[in-house]
Write a protein that holds these residues in place. Structure first.
Motif: not given
Length: 296
Positions: A200-217
């Motif tokens: 339900d939520q994809w997580e990506f990391r870059k330069d020490g920070r994380a960004e999470r995206v709620v997936i509406d598929a």
């Protein structure tokens, strides 16, 4: 009272006609021999042995009881002996639960070679992406993919780490454009693998920070192979384990996106109930799995 020990003591005393000799054979003191006989008599509610300071003899009840006890102990000894070959060499039936895609992409072609090594071993392999209950469903071992393995009474042996990649077909990117940041995924047609720990939520990391995206598929499915098929058809994009699409990416059927962001990883474990008295059939299959996933 340890009833098994008491029965062994009774049999030895009756057959050797000596408390002292029975104690020597079993490594017990005379007091321990007498205690076991007394407790056994109390348990059955009858005197089994007449004893004086000079001699001993079985009572009528003792004679009858000895016949049954000897037969029962012999049967138990035969049962122990019957397990001998299974305890010392890989044999019998090994029941394994494994995820469908992992098995079809990484193990299927190697299993016949494994079985050819052990002609006395039978493999009952269940391909199922659901989480099975090993004990209740009678499995010897399961392969599980987890982002984080929860606390468990089971023993878990790490097999491999599978990084994930965000990808789609070239035709999809030509039509819908390529996401440049994780937040761009909110406007894309995402394909969701329902059984994933991050469905339900994809997580990506870059330069020490994380960004999470709620997936509406628009398309959710319980098979990673079905996700891959939809990707190949240009239906959308998905976050999928890299080994499942490695060939597609190399041959250009699929292309990756957000390559400057790190995505989630899934760790594969072999999970089994206990290290104690590990059956040879489980031990050799664990060795096979480690070999099969080596370098992953």
């Amino acid at each position: 009272m340890d009833r098994y020990t008491a029965l062994q003591v009774f049999r030895h005393v009756a057959q050797l006609k000596s408390f002292a000799e029975a104690g020597r054979r079993l490594g017990l003191s005379p007091a321990a021999v007498s205690k076991n006989i007394a407790e056994l008599e109390a348990h059955v509610g009858a005197r089994l042995i007449h004893r004086t300071t000079r001699r001993m003899a079985l009572t009528e009840e003792g004679t009858i009881y000895l016949e049954h006890v000897a037969r029962a102990l012999d049967t138990l000894a035969e049962a122990d002996q019957a397990l001998g070959p299974i305890r010392t060499s890989p044999s019998g039936t090994l029941r394994v639960s494994a995820p469908t895609t992992v098995t079809l992409t990484r193990l299927s072609t190697q299993i016949p070679r494994f079985l050819s090594r052990y002609p006395e071993l039978t493999l009952d392999l269940h391909l199922d992406d659901r989480r099975v209950d090993l004990i209740r469903e009678g499995f010897d071992l399961a392969i599980r993919g987890q982002d984080n393995l929860e606390d468990s009474s089971m023993i878990a042996r790490k097999l491999a780490v599978m990084p994930h990649v965000l990808c789609a077909a070239p035709s999809y990117f030509e039509t819908h454009g390529r996401p440049l940041t994780p937040s761009d995924l909110r406007t894309h047609n995402c394909i969701r693998f329902t059984l994933s720990g991050h469905a339900d939520q994809w997580e990506f990391r870059k330069d020490g920070r994380a960004e999470r995206v709620v997936i509406d598929a628009r398309y959710s499915v319980t098979s990673s192979l079905a996700v891959r098929d939809a990707l190949r058809e240009g239906f959308g994009l998905s976050l999928i384990p890299f080994p499942y699409v490695e060939t597609d990416l190399r041959q250009g059927r699929l292309q990756s996106a957000l390559d400057d962001w790190a995505a989630v990883e899934t760790t594969l474990y072999a999970v089994y109930p206990s290290r104690q008295h590990l059956a040879p059939k489980i031990r050799v299959f664990l060795d096979f799995l480690v070999e099969a996933f080596a370098g992953s």
